[in-house]
Scaffold this active site. Sequence first.
Site, PDB file in Angstrom:
ATOM      1  CG  HIS A  64      27.554 -44.312  -3.095  1.00 12.95           C
ATOM      2  ND1 HIS A  64      26.723 -45.455  -3.714  1.00 12.95           N
ATOM      3  CD2 HIS A  64      26.747 -43.572  -2.401  1.00 12.95           C
ATOM      4  CE1 HIS A  64      25.370 -44.939  -3.597  1.00 12.95           C
ATOM      5  NE2 HIS A  64      25.591 -44.094  -2.798  1.00 12.95           N
ATOM      6  CG  ASP A 183      21.477 -42.975  -3.443  1.00 14.45           C
ATOM      7  OD1 ASP A 183      22.763 -42.919  -3.286  1.00 14.45           O
ATOM      8  OD2 ASP A 183      20.885 -43.604  -2.572  1.00 14.45           O
ATOM      9  CD  GLU A 217      26.181 -44.897   0.514  1.00 12.73           C
ATOM     10  OE1 GLU A 217      25.866 -44.294   1.483  1.00 12.73           O
ATOM     11  OE2 GLU A 217      25.432 -45.711  -0.250  1.00 12.73           O
ATOM     12  CD  GLU A 218      23.022 -47.540  -1.781  1.00 15.12           C
ATOM     13  OE1 GLU A 218      22.339 -47.653  -0.903  1.00 15.12           O
ATOM     14  OE2 GLU A 218      22.712 -46.499  -2.886  1.00 15.12           O
ATOM     15  CG  ASP A 238      24.966 -40.348  -1.171  1.00 16.60           C
ATOM     16  OD1 ASP A 238      23.889 -40.366  -1.915  1.00 16.60           O
ATOM     17  OD2 ASP A 238      25.416 -41.190  -0.506  1.00 16.60           O
ATOM     18  CG  HIS A 319      17.159 -46.538  -1.758  1.00 14.74           C
ATOM     19  ND1 HIS A 319      17.526 -47.553  -0.839  1.00 14.74           N
ATOM     20  CD2 HIS A 319      18.010 -45.720  -1.986  1.00 14.74           C
ATOM     21  CE1 HIS A 319      18.596 -47.173  -0.279  1.00 14.74           C
ATOM     22  NE2 HIS A 319      19.129 -46.206  -1.011  1.00 14.74           N
TER      23      HIS A 319
END
Length: 340
Positions: A64, A183, A217-218, A238, A319
């Site tokens: 993503h 990510d 995606e998030e 991922d 994150h």
Amino acid sequence: MQTHILSYLEAILAIDSPTGYCRRADDYMCAELARLGFAPQRLVKGGVCVNLEGAGERLTLAAHMDTLGFMVQRILENGTLQVTPVGGLPAFYALDTNLRVHTREGKMYTGTLRRRNACIHLMTAEERKAEMTYEDNLCVTLDEHVKTAQDTEELGISCGDFVAVEPDYRVTESGYIKSRFLDDKASCAILLSLLREIAEGKITPTRPLSFLFTQYEEIGHGGACGFPVDTRDFLAIDIGCVGPKQHSDERKVTIATKDSRYPYHYEFTNELIAAAKKAGIPHAVDMLLPAYGSDADVALNAGYDIRHALIGPGVVETHGYERTHMDGLEATLALVREII
């Protein structure tokens, strides 16, 4: 085999793409895929897919492009901005980050996420101990001469504008890669590097392949559509989560067996583990708990009759200001080569 992962990674990270603000990232992906000789297709909602034909059962590989970020919720009386997060970006990871505000008219302004009372010398004891929240005590201070809400409005900033976090990308001499949004832009770079090797004739796939570069995606619906219905195997590329109770390692590829939603497909996961062992690829078999989901899960939820699995490089501080190692990226690419 020479890869181009880092050059792709640097280019992709330079493009702001918080979830919902995807046009520029899609433009880059389509342009690069076309340059390599492929025929990319844009998804209506955002995202890009390219399909390669062949004999056998189709494998879809997904990564993503969307990232965490913010949107302007309202302009405060002093001209600063109250923002709401897009995706799971906790305030303790976002405090004191440099930002870029993108207006709907195409203007861009820089700023910083700060405490509303940002000077330690002026804080009460209660303010120092208070939990940081976007609603109560954080704001974006713009790098502009603004003192009132009207000053900020006159810049063209308004509710709903997207706010991107600067990635602060860097690579150390020892091979560590530090940046926000590894990510999942690291995985996008891995798949682009693989596609370049296919285009240059260095690799010949043994089965039909689809490469799906998703948006959204998030927030949970990236992999719900956009890939061929004849897909048998869906592999999300991922991040693996490196932490105190984890097996994942920054210098290895993680092969996931379960996340917070489901176990991954048993036989498909076994095939990945066997391929890594046979090729001598540094790998870790791990569970991604308690707060992880993937585009492979979403594809399953969307009703596709597929075998779903997940692999990716080990990443620290997911994150937040993330870190991985070039060895982990290379190991992930090596494993994908083995199964196509």
